[in-house]
Structure formats: structure tokens, C-alpha cells
Enzyme design. Sequence first.
Site, mmCIF file in Angstrom:
data_model
loop_
_atom_site.group_PDB
_atom_site.id
_atom_site.type_symbol
_atom_site.label_atom_id
_atom_site.label_comp_id
_atom_site.label_asym_id
_atom_site.label_seq_id
_atom_site.Cartn_x
_atom_site.Cartn_y
_atom_site.Cartn_z
ATOM 1 N N HIS A 17 46.151 -20.958 53.546
ATOM 2 C CA HIS A 17 44.962 -20.895 52.682
ATOM 3 C C HIS A 17 44.681 -19.445 52.285
ATOM 4 C CE1 HIS A 17 43.490 -24.657 55.042
ATOM 5 N NE2 HIS A 17 43.833 -25.071 53.842
ATOM 6 N N LYS A 41 38.307 -37.415 55.967
ATOM 7 C CA LYS A 41 38.654 -36.658 57.177
ATOM 8 C C LYS A 41 37.481 -36.562 58.149
ATOM 9 C CE LYS A 41 42.121 -33.772 54.860
ATOM 10 N NZ LYS A 41 42.398 -32.427 54.326
ATOM 11 N N ARG A 90 52.231 -27.034 48.314
ATOM 12 C CA ARG A 90 53.230 -26.628 49.307
ATOM 13 C C ARG A 90 54.588 -27.237 49.017
ATOM 14 N NH1 ARG A 90 49.488 -28.590 54.081
ATOM 15 N NH2 ARG A 90 49.375 -30.190 52.496
ATOM 16 N N SER A 128 46.010 -27.420 58.098
ATOM 17 C CA SER A 128 44.994 -27.403 59.158
ATOM 18 C C SER A 128 45.325 -28.455 60.213
ATOM 19 C CB SER A 128 43.613 -27.702 58.573
ATOM 20 O OG SER A 128 43.275 -26.751 57.599
HETATM 21 O O1 PNS Z 1 41.396 -29.485 51.881
HETATM 22 P P1 PNS Z 1 41.292 -30.862 51.312
HETATM 23 O O2 PNS Z 1 40.679 -31.801 52.331
HETATM 24 O O3 PNS Z 1 42.575 -31.387 50.754
HETATM 25 O O4 PNS Z 1 40.254 -30.756 50.070
HETATM 26 C C1 PNS Z 1 39.889 -31.894 49.325
HETATM 27 C C2 PNS Z 1 38.589 -31.618 48.556
HETATM 28 C C3 PNS Z 1 37.480 -31.243 49.546
HETATM 29 C C4 PNS Z 1 38.811 -30.480 47.584
HETATM 30 C C5 PNS Z 1 38.215 -32.914 47.776
HETATM 31 O O5 PNS Z 1 38.065 -33.955 48.705
HETATM 32 C C6 PNS Z 1 36.914 -32.737 46.989
HETATM 33 O O6 PNS Z 1 36.922 -32.115 45.938
HETATM 34 N N1 PNS Z 1 35.796 -33.289 47.512
HETATM 35 C C7 PNS Z 1 34.500 -33.175 46.880
HETATM 36 C C8 PNS Z 1 34.090 -34.494 46.212
HETATM 37 C C9 PNS Z 1 34.702 -34.610 44.834
HETATM 38 O O7 PNS Z 1 34.429 -33.842 43.937
HETATM 39 N N2 PNS Z 1 35.561 -35.621 44.662
HETATM 40 C C10 PNS Z 1 36.204 -35.857 43.375
HETATM 41 C C11 PNS Z 1 37.653 -35.462 43.366
HETATM 42 S S1 PNS Z 1 38.576 -36.772 44.107
#
Ligand code: PNS
Length: 171
Positions: A17, A41, A90, A128
Site C-alpha cells: 500500500h 470483511k 498486483r 493485508s
Molecule cells: O482494500 P479493499 O477492502 O479492497 O477496499 C475496498 C473499498 C473499501 C475501496 C470498497 O469496498 C469501497 O469503496 N467501499 C465503500 C463503499 C462503496 O463506495 N461501494 C461502491 C463500490 S463497490
Amino acid sequence: MKKAIYPGSFDPITNGHLDIIKRAAGMFDELYVGILINSAKNPLFSMEERVSMIEEVLAEYPNIKVVSFDGLLVDYCKAQNISVIIRGLRAVTDFDYELQIAQTNRVMDPNIDTIFLATSLEYSYLSSSIVKEISAYGGDISKTVPKTIEKRVHQKRSSQILQRPTVSETP
Ligand code: PNS
């Protein structure tokens, strides 16, 4: 002023990250590191813990702002005048999921673009979840996270062990 956001769960933040964050910070006037809830998660660290851990490792970067919020990412971007979302890729296995999120965000707000940065080769295995998996079995995570984060992960694991209920020997 061109602003971008690098969103994620960061549970915990890894060297992979940080690689993306430092590179993206060089491309924009201001980079927000957005800590969000991923409904799929179950986090190890609370939101407050993640904010303070990330602020600590990024303290020396004046154009990086660490934020946390609930709700849709695109709504936050609109409110803060952020027009670019940064995500790291990745491997090709990330692609389907990332493309779906990017397209969903774009349908919701066509003024916001997602830019993908290819993860540096040395971090292409890292996530993570991998950090948590290694630490759960007492393994060495020193190559995966900064020293301060390593300490916090160890502290969290020790507190979890102490909190575990003791099993009564008699039925
Ligand atoms: O590190 P991650 O868990 O892959 O990140 C995912 C994240 C947090 C970026 C995604 O779940 C997110 O944007 N959540 C906020 C809610 C949202 O806007 N959802 C719409 C996109 S699916």
C-alpha cells in the site's frame, strides 16, 4: 488543485500500500488515503486504530491526508472535490474485482475516474490478509509492514490471546 484518493480497508496498511501511496502522492497536489468499511470483511483493527497507524507512517508527507468515512466513495469524492480514485493492481487476479468497482463508481458518478497503478514487483504477493495470516501463526512480518505497524500487529495479537476465554477442564 488536482486531488486524488487511495481508498481501502488497510487492515493493516502494508509495504505494498505504501508503495502505491508514495508514488501517487508524487502525481497529485493532494492525496487522500481513505479508510473505508468493506462490508465483505471483518477487520482486525478498529477504524480509529487504522487511522492512527497510517497517520504515524505517513507523517512526513505534507500532501497526504488520512481520512475515514462511511458510505459511498463517490459521494465522499464529490463532497471533497476529488476527481480521481487510485487503486493498485498486483496481478491479473485483481483485475475482475477492480474493474467491477471502477465501473460501478463510474456509473454512479461519471465525473470520477479510476487510475490503476501496477504494484511494484517485490510486493505483488502482498496483502493485508497475508500479513494477518503470517502473524496469526507467530511468523515474521518484518518484510511486509513498517516497524511501527509490526509492533501494533504483535500487540493486537497478544491482546487477543489474553482475551481468549479459558476452556474449563471439567464438563
Ligand atoms: O482494500 P479493499 O477492502 O479492497 O477496499 C475496498 C473499498 C473499501 C475501496 C470498497 O469496498 C469501497 O469503496 N467501499 C465503500 C463503499 C462503496 O463506495 N461501494 C461502491 C463500490 S463497490
